[in-house]
Design an enzyme around this catalytic site. Structure first.
Site, PDB file in Angstrom:
ATOM      1  N   GLY A  17       0.978  -1.049   0.175  1.00 33.16           N
ATOM      2  CA  GLY A  17       0.136   0.040  -0.143  1.00 33.16           C
ATOM      3  C   GLY A  17       0.747   1.333   0.194  1.00 33.16           C
ATOM      4  O   GLY A  17       0.493   2.386   0.187  1.00 33.16           O
ATOM      5  N   GLY A  26       1.798   2.728  -2.508  1.00 31.98           N
ATOM      6  CA  GLY A  26       1.455   3.464  -3.783  1.00 31.98           C
ATOM      7  C   GLY A  26       2.207   3.048  -5.168  1.00 31.98           C
ATOM      8  O   GLY A  26       2.680   4.121  -5.751  1.00 31.98           O
ATOM      9  N   ALA A  29       3.341   5.567  -8.120  1.00 28.24           N
ATOM     10  CA  ALA A  29       4.931   5.951  -8.547  1.00 28.24           C
ATOM     11  C   ALA A  29       5.296   5.466  -9.937  1.00 28.24           C
ATOM     12  O   ALA A  29       6.186   5.993 -10.442  1.00 28.24           O
ATOM     13  CB  ALA A  29       5.648   4.838  -7.532  1.00 28.24           C
ATOM     14  N   ASP A  70      -1.631  10.369  -3.699  1.00 24.15           N
ATOM     15  CA  ASP A  70      -0.603   9.354  -3.788  1.00 24.15           C
ATOM     16  C   ASP A  70       0.425   9.818  -4.965  1.00 24.15           C
ATOM     17  O   ASP A  70       1.567   9.856  -5.032  1.00 24.15           O
ATOM     18  CB  ASP A  70      -0.919   7.932  -4.146  1.00 24.15           C
TER      19      ASP A  70
HETATM   20  O1  PMV Z   1      -5.176   2.716  -0.176  1.00 30.02           O
HETATM   21  P1  PMV Z   1      -4.609   3.944  -0.387  1.00 30.02           P
HETATM   22  O2  PMV Z   1      -3.065   3.768   0.408  1.00 30.02           O
HETATM   23  O3  PMV Z   1      -3.986   4.349  -2.125  1.00 30.02           O
HETATM   24  O4  PMV Z   1      -5.106   5.240   0.116  1.00 30.02           O
HETATM   25  C1  PMV Z   1      -6.356   5.389  -0.127  1.00 30.02           C
HETATM   26  C2  PMV Z   1      -6.838   7.008   0.548  1.00 30.02           C
HETATM   27  C3  PMV Z   1      -8.236   7.229   0.075  1.00 30.02           C
HETATM   28  O5  PMV Z   1      -8.149   8.359   0.636  1.00 30.02           O
HETATM   29  C4  PMV Z   1      -9.082   6.303   0.808  1.00 30.02           C
HETATM   30  C5  PMV Z   1      -8.260   7.370  -1.493  1.00 30.02           C
HETATM   31  C6  PMV Z   1      -7.759   8.589  -2.184  1.00 30.02           C
HETATM   32  O6  PMV Z   1      -7.433   8.214  -3.412  1.00 30.02           O
HETATM   33  O7  PMV Z   1      -7.456   9.474  -1.541  1.00 30.02           O
END
Ligand code: PMV
Length: 305
Positions: free
Chosen positions: A91, A93, A97, A138
């Site tokens: 998780g 990203g 990346a 991300d």
């Molecule tokens: O699951 P991750 O680490 O990609 O994080 C998602 C975060 C959210 O706020 C739920 C979705 C987003 O794109 O902001």
């Protein structure tokens, strides 16, 4: 031949609410993904990515780059080789990346200029085309690096001279981000007032968190993270495994702890006094979490020497 790298990320506060217009805070981590690109004269696009099962983000990014930069088919030969310090399971990203690093690498081998803003916009479009949902936090971390206060439509760098004292625990479970985002959206459809109240409250916590981060008031930031976690639990995105790691970290002396990202799995983060770091790490491991050693506010997309 050129190699470009982009960092992974950890969401500090504000997940889910950020998809609906509230701010969040994210830090880039020193676990990086590397794209090596070489122009070829066979007109073919080849992708070598031994660490991942699929290359849909790379393929879509390459197509986006050629389309936006008007590069014709006969000039398109390129081979891309992708390596990463982290797997797509944790998780951090990897999709964002890989898109960001690919765009920068292609711009260099095809000798066309691309600004960081253009990289962000193109990579965000790729994410939306593939996943349908996402705030872009991300992609901002992979592009700009550092620690960011991010809102849909813009970001602000939080200048920090020190590391954020985080311990990161991996649950061993892969989170399904698009499904969780859609689940929260469905909840909001059903209970708009309740869920919008939660989002607004999370947004407020993020603003307070930003102030605390500026002055390195870790105790306060930890408390705010705990409140954020309570709202995330109310949204239904926490899990037993995450809760076990979070409780273990708090009982072992963390200032605060919460899930990081969509929830359902992936990683949790704990803010910890330095003298408690080892105890917190051991506590996380005692409930079968895997401690991930990372450094915060890593550099954004960059050309490797
Ligand atoms: O699951 P991750 O680490 O990609 O994080 C998602 C975060 C959210 O706020 C739920 C979705 C987003 O794109 O902001």
């Amino acid at each position: 031949m050129i190699t470009v790298s982009a960092p992974g990320k950890l969401m500090l506060m504000g997940e889910h609410a950020v998809v609906f217009g509230e701010p969040c805070m994210v830090t880039a981590v020193d676990q990086r993904l590397y794209v090596t690109a070489q122009k070829t004269d066979d007109g073919k696009i080849t992708v070598d990515a031994p660490q991942s099962k699929e290359t849909k983000f790379v393929d879509a990014t390459v197509a986006k780059f050629f389309a936006t930069k008007g590069i014709t088919i006969k000039d398109r030969g390129v081979s891309l080789s992708i390596r990463s310090d982290f797997t797509s399971q944790v998780g951090f990203g990897s999709s964002s990346a890989v898109s960001v690093a690919t765009l920068k690498a292609l711009s260099l081998v095809f000798d066309v200029s691309i600004s960081d803003r253009e990289i962000f916009d193109s990579a965000y479009q790729v994410t939306i085309d593939i996943q349908g949902v996402g705030s872009g936090f991300d992609i901002a971390a992979a592009t700009f690096g550092g620690t960011l206060f991010f809102k849909k439509g813009g970001e602000e760098t939080i200048p920090l001279s020190n590391e954020i004292p985080l311990v990161v625990g991996y649950t061993g479970v892969k989170a399904d981000t698009p499904t969780l985002v859609k689940m929260v959206a469905a909840k909001r459809e059903k209970y708009p007032e309740k869920v919008d109240k939660i989002f607004a409250a999370i947004g407020k916590l993020v603003l307070q968190g930003k102030e605390a981060l500026f002055v390195k008031d870790w105790e306060k930031l930890g408390k705010l993270m705990n409140f954020d976690q309570e709202y995330l639990r109310d949204l239904g995105v926490s899990s037993e495994k995450l809760e076990a790691l979070i409780s273990a970290a708090k009982e072992a002396g963390a200032w605060g702890a919460k899930l990081s990202g969509a929830g359902g799995g992936d990683c949790m983060i704990a803010l910890v006094p330095e003298q408690k770091r080892q105890t917190v790490e051991q506590a996380i491991e005692s409930v079968n979490g895997k401690v991930m050693h990372v450094h915060t506010h890593a550099q954004g997309v960059t050309v490797e020497p």
